[in-house]
Design a protein around this motif. Structure first.
Motif, PDB file in Angstrom:
ATOM      1  N   LEU A 137       0.824  -1.207   0.000  1.00 45.78           N
ATOM      2  CA  LEU A 137       0.000   0.000   0.000  1.00 45.78           C
ATOM      3  C   LEU A 137       0.862   1.263   0.000  1.00 45.78           C
ATOM      4  O   LEU A 137       0.518   2.262  -0.651  1.00 45.78           O
ATOM      5  N   ARG A 138       2.008   1.219   0.707  1.00 47.92           N
ATOM      6  CA  ARG A 138       2.898   2.382   0.716  1.00 47.92           C
ATOM      7  C   ARG A 138       3.498   2.622  -0.674  1.00 47.92           C
ATOM      8  O   ARG A 138       3.662   3.767  -1.096  1.00 47.92           O
ATOM      9  N   THR A 139       3.815   1.538  -1.367  1.00 45.54           N
ATOM     10  CA  THR A 139       4.367   1.672  -2.724  1.00 45.54           C
ATOM     11  C   THR A 139       3.363   2.356  -3.644  1.00 45.54           C
ATOM     12  O   THR A 139       3.717   3.239  -4.437  1.00 45.54           O
ATOM     13  N   PHE A 140       2.094   1.960  -3.532  1.00 45.42           N
ATOM     14  CA  PHE A 140       1.062   2.585  -4.367  1.00 45.42           C
ATOM     15  C   PHE A 140       0.828   4.036  -3.949  1.00 45.42           C
ATOM     16  O   PHE A 140       0.613   4.915  -4.798  1.00 45.42           O
ATOM     17  N   ALA A 141       0.889   4.296  -2.648  1.00 49.77           N
ATOM     18  CA  ALA A 141       0.702   5.669  -2.168  1.00 49.77           C
ATOM     19  C   ALA A 141       1.782   6.585  -2.734  1.00 49.77           C
ATOM     20  O   ALA A 141       1.497   7.729  -3.136  1.00 49.77           O
ATOM     21  N   ARG A 142       3.025   6.110  -2.778  1.00 50.07           N
ATOM     22  CA  ARG A 142       4.113   6.915  -3.365  1.00 50.07           C
ATOM     23  C   ARG A 142       3.866   7.159  -4.844  1.00 50.07           C
ATOM     24  O   ARG A 142       4.126   8.255  -5.365  1.00 50.07           O
ATOM     25  N   PHE A 143       3.354   6.130  -5.526  1.00 51.46           N
ATOM     26  CA  PHE A 143       3.073   6.265  -6.959  1.00 51.46           C
ATOM     27  C   PHE A 143       2.012   7.340  -7.207  1.00 51.46           C
ATOM     28  O   PHE A 143       2.166   8.195  -8.096  1.00 51.46           O
ATOM     29  N   THR A 144       0.924   7.303  -6.426  1.00 49.77           N
ATOM     30  CA  THR A 144      -0.140   8.294  -6.616  1.00 49.77           C
ATOM     31  C   THR A 144       0.351   9.703  -6.290  1.00 49.77           C
ATOM     32  O   THR A 144      -0.031  10.675  -6.951  1.00 49.77           O
ATOM     33  N   LYS A 145       1.220   9.817  -5.300  1.00 52.39           N
ATOM     34  CA  LYS A 145       1.759  11.130  -4.940  1.00 52.39           C
ATOM     35  C   LYS A 145       2.690  11.652  -6.029  1.00 52.39           C
ATOM     36  O   LYS A 145       2.584  12.825  -6.437  1.00 52.39           O
ATOM     37  N   ASP A 146       3.582  10.801  -6.516  1.00 56.97           N
ATOM     38  CA  ASP A 146       4.532  11.216  -7.548  1.00 56.97           C
ATOM     39  C   ASP A 146       3.835  11.600  -8.853  1.00 56.97           C
ATOM     40  O   ASP A 146       4.314  12.467  -9.596  1.00 56.97           O
ATOM     41  N   LEU A 184      -0.763  -6.081  -6.723  1.00 53.71           N
ATOM     42  CA  LEU A 184      -2.035  -5.785  -7.371  1.00 53.71           C
ATOM     43  C   LEU A 184      -3.193  -6.441  -6.624  1.00 53.71           C
ATOM     44  O   LEU A 184      -4.265  -5.843  -6.487  1.00 53.71           O
ATOM     45  N   VAL A 185      -2.982  -7.653  -6.122  1.00 55.13           N
ATOM     46  CA  VAL A 185      -4.025  -8.329  -5.347  1.00 55.13           C
ATOM     47  C   VAL A 185      -4.304  -7.564  -4.055  1.00 55.13           C
ATOM     48  O   VAL A 185      -5.462  -7.387  -3.660  1.00 55.13           O
ATOM     49  N   THR A 186      -3.250  -7.116  -3.398  1.00 57.49           N
ATOM     50  CA  THR A 186      -3.418  -6.315  -2.181  1.00 57.49           C
ATOM     51  C   THR A 186      -4.219  -5.059  -2.467  1.00 57.49           C
ATOM     52  O   THR A 186      -5.145  -4.701  -1.725  1.00 57.49           O
ATOM     53  N   LEU A 187      -3.863  -4.392  -3.559  1.00 53.04           N
ATOM     54  CA  LEU A 187      -4.526  -3.139  -3.925  1.00 53.04           C
ATOM     55  C   LEU A 187      -5.991  -3.376  -4.278  1.00 53.04           C
ATOM     56  O   LEU A 187      -6.876  -2.604  -3.885  1.00 53.04           O
ATOM     57  N   LYS A 188      -6.249  -4.445  -5.006  1.00 55.31           N
ATOM     58  CA  LYS A 188      -7.624  -4.763  -5.394  1.00 55.31           C
ATOM     59  C   LYS A 188      -8.481  -5.033  -4.161  1.00 55.31           C
ATOM     60  O   LYS A 188      -9.630  -4.580  -4.072  1.00 55.31           O
ATOM     61  N   SER A 189      -7.909  -5.749  -3.198  1.00 55.78           N
ATOM     62  CA  SER A 189      -8.642  -6.033  -1.960  1.00 55.78           C
ATOM     63  C   SER A 189      -8.923  -4.754  -1.183  1.00 55.78           C
ATOM     64  O   SER A 189     -10.012  -4.582  -0.615  1.00 55.78           O
ATOM     65  N   LEU A 228     -17.030   5.875  -3.894  1.00 55.45           N
ATOM     66  CA  LEU A 228     -15.650   5.610  -4.299  1.00 55.45           C
ATOM     67  C   LEU A 228     -15.557   4.196  -4.879  1.00 55.45           C
ATOM     68  O   LEU A 228     -15.101   3.258  -4.213  1.00 55.45           O
ATOM     69  N   PRO A 229     -16.030   4.015  -6.113  1.00 55.96           N
ATOM     70  CA  PRO A 229     -15.991   2.681  -6.725  1.00 55.96           C
ATOM     71  C   PRO A 229     -14.552   2.210  -6.959  1.00 55.96           C
ATOM     72  O   PRO A 229     -13.634   3.019  -7.100  1.00 55.96           O
ATOM     73  N   SER A 230     -14.385   0.931  -7.020  1.00 58.00           N
ATOM     74  CA  SER A 230     -13.050   0.372  -7.232  1.00 58.00           C
ATOM     75  C   SER A 230     -12.599   0.568  -8.672  1.00 58.00           C
ATOM     76  O   SER A 230     -13.344   0.258  -9.605  1.00 58.00           O
ATOM     77  N   PRO A 231     -11.397   1.087  -8.887  1.00 60.12           N
ATOM     78  CA  PRO A 231     -10.876   1.244 -10.253  1.00 60.12           C
ATOM     79  C   PRO A 231     -10.531  -0.098 -10.898  1.00 60.12           C
ATOM     80  O   PRO A 231     -10.207  -0.145 -12.083  1.00 60.12           O
ATOM     81  N   PHE A 232     -10.626  -1.172 -10.139  1.00 61.97           N
ATOM     82  CA  PHE A 232     -10.332  -2.504 -10.675  1.00 61.97           C
ATOM     83  C   PHE A 232     -11.543  -3.141 -11.338  1.00 61.97           C
ATOM     84  O   PHE A 232     -11.440  -4.246 -11.874  1.00 61.97           O
ATOM     85  N   ALA A 233     -12.688  -2.447 -11.320  1.00 63.50           N
ATOM     86  CA  ALA A 233     -13.934  -3.032 -11.810  1.00 63.50           C
ATOM     87  C   ALA A 233     -13.799  -3.588 -13.230  1.00 63.50           C
ATOM     88  O   ALA A 233     -14.283  -4.677 -13.533  1.00 63.50           O
ATOM     89  N   ASP A 234     -13.136  -2.868 -14.114  1.00 61.88           N
ATOM     90  CA  ASP A 234     -13.005  -3.309 -15.508  1.00 61.88           C
ATOM     91  C   ASP A 234     -11.568  -3.630 -15.893  1.00 61.88           C
ATOM     92  O   ASP A 234     -11.219  -3.641 -17.078  1.00 61.88           O
ATOM     93  N   VAL A 235     -10.724  -3.874 -14.910  1.00 61.88           N
ATOM     94  CA  VAL A 235      -9.314  -4.132 -15.195  1.00 61.88           C
ATOM     95  C   VAL A 235      -9.066  -5.630 -15.333  1.00 61.88           C
ATOM     96  O   VAL A 235      -9.482  -6.415 -14.492  1.00 61.88           O
ATOM     97  N   ARG A 236      -8.381  -6.001 -16.383  1.00 67.16           N
ATOM     98  CA  ARG A 236      -7.965  -7.389 -16.586  1.00 67.16           C
ATOM     99  C   ARG A 236      -6.465  -7.397 -16.829  1.00 67.16           C
ATOM    100  O   ARG A 236      -5.996  -7.082 -17.916  1.00 67.16           O
TER     101      ARG A 236
END
Length: 284
Positions: free
Chosen positions: A8-17, A51-56, A68-76
């Motif tokens: 989650l921290r890795t994704f948080a850094r990505f969204t911030k950057d 990705l599994v962690t983020l999806k959960s 706040l719908p999940s952005p994974f809804a249509d992701v494959r």
């Protein structure tokens, strides 16, 4: 839990950057996937976990806030994880392990006394080599699972599927028969075949510890594991031209593709042998 927090921290850094804000989109997730793969050079297994962690996480968040719908809804996203080749034990190391039983203190059974821990360990190692059993299958054996002459073993594998494996070596058969006879005199047919120092069923973890100690004593690295003996059993059979379906039956694989990986291992050994021979150089 630490790995998930790191994900989650890795994704948080990505969204911030990248100055991303809610609501996140499918494209944001795909961009994050590319970031993990191309920028961070993460291994496929790491990418999949993150990705599994983020999806959960996003599913949990959407369940609590429908705005706040999940952005994974249509992701494959397909993350291809390469299959690791098994690491069998080379023949010279196997010989060193089997020769470690020499010495008067390691006689298997005399006067109906229990064998030493080391002797039982060597006996179990030999059985793993010739049968390819999983360690759980070996430690869960009952006295009744072994034939009277100790040449056949009834194994209860994954999904409680039953199969028969054979003990082909006469010397091993003799030692195994003497051990089983002694156990039959001391326990009922339903009793565990292999016992620990206090007379209870030998646990797989205890056997692993014995292998680590043996590895340390013999200077073997990486250390011996039960599954490496299983890999060795399969690889040695393939190298001796045993039909792949016979190996599949021995190992209890439901799918032949699982067994075919040992053909690849054998091919690696063939390549090393050819490279060592370097035939062209002998013709110079």
């Amino acid at each position: 839990m630490t790995e998930y927090a790191q994900d989650l921290r890795t994704f948080a850094r990505f969204t911030k950057d990248h100055q991303l804000a809610d609501p996140l989109s499918k494209d944001d997730i795909l961009a994050y996937h590319r970031h993990l793969r191309d920028d961070l050079d993460a291994k496929p297994a790491t990418i999949e976990r993150r990705l599994v962690t983020l999806k959960s996480y996003f599913a949990w968040r959407a369940d609590r806030n429908s705005a706040l719908p999940s952005p994974f809804a249509d992701v494959r996203i397909s993350v291809r994880i390469p299959r690791r080749l098994p690491r069998p034990i080379d023949r010279e190391t196997l010989k060193a392990v089997l020769h470690a039983e020499t010495g008067p203190a390691n006689v298997l059974l005399t006067n109906r006394a229990f064998a030493t821990d080391h002797a039982i360990t060597i006996l179990m190692i030999k059985l793993l080599i010739v049968t390819g059993l999983r360690i759980s299958e070996l430690t869960n054996l009952k006295i009744r699972d072994v034939s009277t002459d100790a040449s056949q073993i009834i194994v209860h594998g994954k999904g409680n599927k039953e199969r028969i494996v054979f003990v082909p070596n006469e010397e091993l058969q003799d030692a195994f028969r003497r051990y089983c006879t002694d156990r039959a005199m001391q326990g009922s047919p339903k009793s565990s075949l292999f016992l620990n120092a206090v007379g209870r069923r030998l646990r797989s973890q205890t056997f692993r510890k014995r292998l680590r100690a043996l590895s340390h004593r013999l200077g073997i690295a990486p250390h011996l594991t039960p599954h490496r003996f299983r890999h060795s059993a399969a690889t040695l059979l393939v190298e001796e031209d045993t039909d792949i379906r016979m190996v599949q039956a021995l190992l209890g694989h439901a799918n032949l593709r699982t067994t075919e990986i040992y053909v690849r291992v054998s091919n690696h050994a063939l390549r090393r042998a050819v490279e060592r021979a370097d035939i062209l150089r002998t013709l110079e």
